[in-house]
Design a protein around this motif. Structure first.
Motif, PDB file in Angstrom:
ATOM      1  N   MET A   1       0.833  -1.171   0.000  1.00 56.16           N
ATOM      2  CA  MET A   1       0.000   0.000   0.000  1.00 56.16           C
ATOM      3  C   MET A   1       0.886   1.245   0.000  1.00 56.16           C
ATOM      4  N   THR A   2       0.606   2.181  -0.873  1.00 55.81           N
ATOM      5  CA  THR A   2       1.421   3.380  -0.948  1.00 55.81           C
ATOM      6  C   THR A   2       0.831   4.486  -0.087  1.00 55.81           C
ATOM      7  N   ASP A   3       1.709   5.319   0.404  1.00 61.00           N
ATOM      8  CA  ASP A   3       1.311   6.467   1.213  1.00 61.00           C
ATOM      9  C   ASP A   3       0.724   7.530   0.293  1.00 61.00           C
ATOM     10  N   PRO A   4      -0.461   8.077   0.594  1.00 58.05           N
ATOM     11  CA  PRO A   4      -1.067   9.082  -0.279  1.00 58.05           C
ATOM     12  C   PRO A   4      -0.239  10.365  -0.355  1.00 58.05           C
ATOM     13  N   HIS A   5       0.689  10.535   0.575  1.00 53.15           N
ATOM     14  CA  HIS A   5       1.540  11.723   0.578  1.00 53.15           C
ATOM     15  C   HIS A   5       2.952  11.422   0.077  1.00 53.15           C
ATOM     16  N   ASP A   6       3.136  10.298  -0.598  1.00 52.20           N
ATOM     17  CA  ASP A   6       4.456   9.892  -1.071  1.00 52.20           C
ATOM     18  C   ASP A   6       5.139  10.958  -1.919  1.00 52.20           C
ATOM     19  N   ASP A   7       4.370  11.686  -2.715  1.00 49.39           N
ATOM     20  CA  ASP A   7       4.968  12.702  -3.569  1.00 49.39           C
ATOM     21  C   ASP A   7       5.478  13.898  -2.765  1.00 49.39           C
ATOM     22  N   GLU A   8       5.089  14.017  -1.505  1.00 49.60           N
ATOM     23  CA  GLU A   8       5.534  15.113  -0.652  1.00 49.60           C
ATOM     24  C   GLU A   8       6.733  14.725   0.207  1.00 49.60           C
ATOM     25  N   ILE A   9       7.096  13.462   0.213  1.00 54.23           N
ATOM     26  CA  ILE A   9       8.166  12.961   1.072  1.00 54.23           C
ATOM     27  C   ILE A   9       9.480  12.907   0.300  1.00 54.23           C
ATOM     28  N   VAL A  10      10.511  13.529   0.880  1.00 55.49           N
ATOM     29  CA  VAL A  10      11.851  13.450   0.311  1.00 55.49           C
ATOM     30  C   VAL A  10      12.634  12.489   1.189  1.00 55.49           C
ATOM     31  N   ARG A  11      13.210  11.473   0.576  1.00 53.10           N
ATOM     32  CA  ARG A  11      13.968  10.466   1.328  1.00 53.10           C
ATOM     33  C   ARG A  11      15.463  10.646   1.077  1.00 53.10           C
ATOM     34  N   ARG A  12      16.231  10.526   2.134  1.00 49.68           N
ATOM     35  CA  ARG A  12      17.688  10.596   2.044  1.00 49.68           C
ATOM     36  C   ARG A  12      18.287   9.558   2.979  1.00 49.68           C
ATOM     37  N   GLU A  13      19.502   9.122   2.657  1.00 45.50           N
ATOM     38  CA  GLU A  13      20.264   8.245   3.541  1.00 45.50           C
ATOM     39  C   GLU A  13      21.345   9.097   4.195  1.00 45.50           C
ATOM     40  N   LEU A  14      21.317   9.184   5.514  1.00 51.61           N
ATOM     41  CA  LEU A  14      22.301   9.963   6.242  1.00 51.61           C
ATOM     42  C   LEU A  14      23.463   9.071   6.657  1.00 51.61           C
ATOM     43  N   ASN A  15      24.648   9.647   6.716  1.00 53.87           N
ATOM     44  CA  ASN A  15      25.841   8.927   7.128  1.00 53.87           C
ATOM     45  C   ASN A  15      25.814   8.771   8.646  1.00 53.87           C
ATOM     46  N   THR A  16      25.646   7.562   9.130  1.00 52.58           N
ATOM     47  CA  THR A  16      25.539   7.321  10.570  1.00 52.58           C
ATOM     48  C   THR A  16      26.888   7.448  11.277  1.00 52.58           C
ATOM     49  N   ASP A  17      27.985   7.530  10.527  1.00 52.33           N
ATOM     50  CA  ASP A  17      29.310   7.676  11.121  1.00 52.33           C
ATOM     51  C   ASP A  17      29.755   9.138  11.208  1.00 52.33           C
ATOM     52  N   ARG A  18      28.952  10.033  10.701  1.00 43.96           N
ATOM     53  CA  ARG A  18      29.317  11.448  10.686  1.00 43.96           C
ATOM     54  C   ARG A  18      29.420  11.985  12.106  1.00 43.96           C
ATOM     55  N   GLU A  19      30.424  12.840  12.348  1.00 41.84           N
ATOM     56  CA  GLU A  19      30.665  13.367  13.690  1.00 41.84           C
ATOM     57  C   GLU A  19      29.528  14.275  14.169  1.00 41.84           C
ATOM     58  N   GLU A  20      28.975  15.097  13.284  1.00 43.04           N
ATOM     59  CA  GLU A  20      27.876  16.000  13.650  1.00 43.04           C
ATOM     60  C   GLU A  20      26.676  15.701  12.752  1.00 43.04           C
ATOM     61  N   PRO A  21      25.846  14.732  13.143  1.00 46.17           N
ATOM     62  CA  PRO A  21      24.745  14.320  12.272  1.00 46.17           C
ATOM     63  C   PRO A  21      23.716  15.408  11.999  1.00 46.17           C
ATOM     64  N   THR A  22      23.576  16.374  12.895  1.00 44.58           N
ATOM     65  CA  THR A  22      22.606  17.437  12.676  1.00 44.58           C
ATOM     66  C   THR A  22      23.009  18.303  11.488  1.00 44.58           C
ATOM     67  N   VAL A  23      24.302  18.417  11.237  1.00 43.98           N
ATOM     68  CA  VAL A  23      24.778  19.193  10.086  1.00 43.98           C
ATOM     69  C   VAL A  23      24.274  18.555   8.796  1.00 43.98           C
ATOM     70  N   ALA A  24      24.253  17.234   8.740  1.00 44.97           N
ATOM     71  CA  ALA A  24      23.754  16.538   7.549  1.00 44.97           C
ATOM     72  C   ALA A  24      22.284  16.863   7.324  1.00 44.97           C
ATOM     73  N   ILE A  25      21.519  16.946   8.395  1.00 44.07           N
ATOM     74  CA  ILE A  25      20.099  17.286   8.283  1.00 44.07           C
ATOM     75  C   ILE A  25      19.946  18.711   7.770  1.00 44.07           C
ATOM     76  N   ALA A  26      20.734  19.633   8.311  1.00 41.29           N
ATOM     77  CA  ALA A  26      20.687  21.023   7.857  1.00 41.29           C
ATOM     78  C   ALA A  26      21.079  21.121   6.384  1.00 41.29           C
ATOM     79  N   GLU A  27      22.040  20.317   5.949  1.00 39.96           N
ATOM     80  CA  GLU A  27      22.454  20.336   4.549  1.00 39.96           C
ATOM     81  C   GLU A  27      21.336  19.862   3.623  1.00 39.96           C
ATOM     82  N   VAL A  28      20.601  18.837   4.031  1.00 36.99           N
ATOM     83  CA  VAL A  28      19.482  18.360   3.217  1.00 36.99           C
ATOM     84  C   VAL A  28      18.401  19.433   3.138  1.00 36.99           C
ATOM     85  N   VAL A  29      18.041  20.027   4.274  1.00 33.38           N
ATOM     86  CA  VAL A  29      17.021  21.072   4.276  1.00 33.38           C
ATOM     87  C   VAL A  29      17.477  22.258   3.424  1.00 33.38           C
ATOM     88  N   ALA A  30      18.733  22.643   3.543  1.00 29.94           N
ATOM     89  CA  ALA A  30      19.258  23.748   2.733  1.00 29.94           C
ATOM     90  C   ALA A  30      19.159  23.416   1.246  1.00 29.94           C
TER      91      ALA A  30
END
Length: 90
Positions: A1-30
């Motif tokens: 079953m697909t999510d009716p909001h699938d077209d609104e969702i952006v998926r990314r794979e974050l590097n779990t070894d990164r020293e400051e993971p919040t920076v990766a989130i800020a980079e995606v949002v930017a």
């Protein structure tokens, strides 16, 4: 079953070894907003601590732990595997 909001969702794979993971989130949002990460509001220290803990001391895979929060106009879900979903809050 697909999510009716699938077209609104952006998926990314974050590097779990990164020293400051919040920076990766800020980079995606930017990237999604077409701006520089340093132009966004600073991510909360507690979010960085929670995500770091999720990656450095992950619960067993069966727990399927996720963290969900709002940052710079996006509802963000981060899984212990590094999978992340970004949904623009309107």
């Amino acid at each position: 079953m697909t999510d009716p909001h699938d077209d609104e969702i952006v998926r990314r794979e974050l590097n779990t070894d990164r020293e400051e993971p919040t920076v990766a989130i800020a980079e995606v949002v930017a990237d999604l907003e077409g701006t520089q990460a340093d132009e966004l509001t600073t991510a909360y220290d507690c979010i960085d601590g929670m995500i770091s803990e999720l990656y450095s001391n992950p619960p067993s895979p069966e727990a399927q732990m996720t963290i969900e929060f709002t940052y710079s106009g996006y509802r963000i879900t981060v899984e212990q595997s590094g999978a992340a979903k970004f949904v623009k809050v309107t």
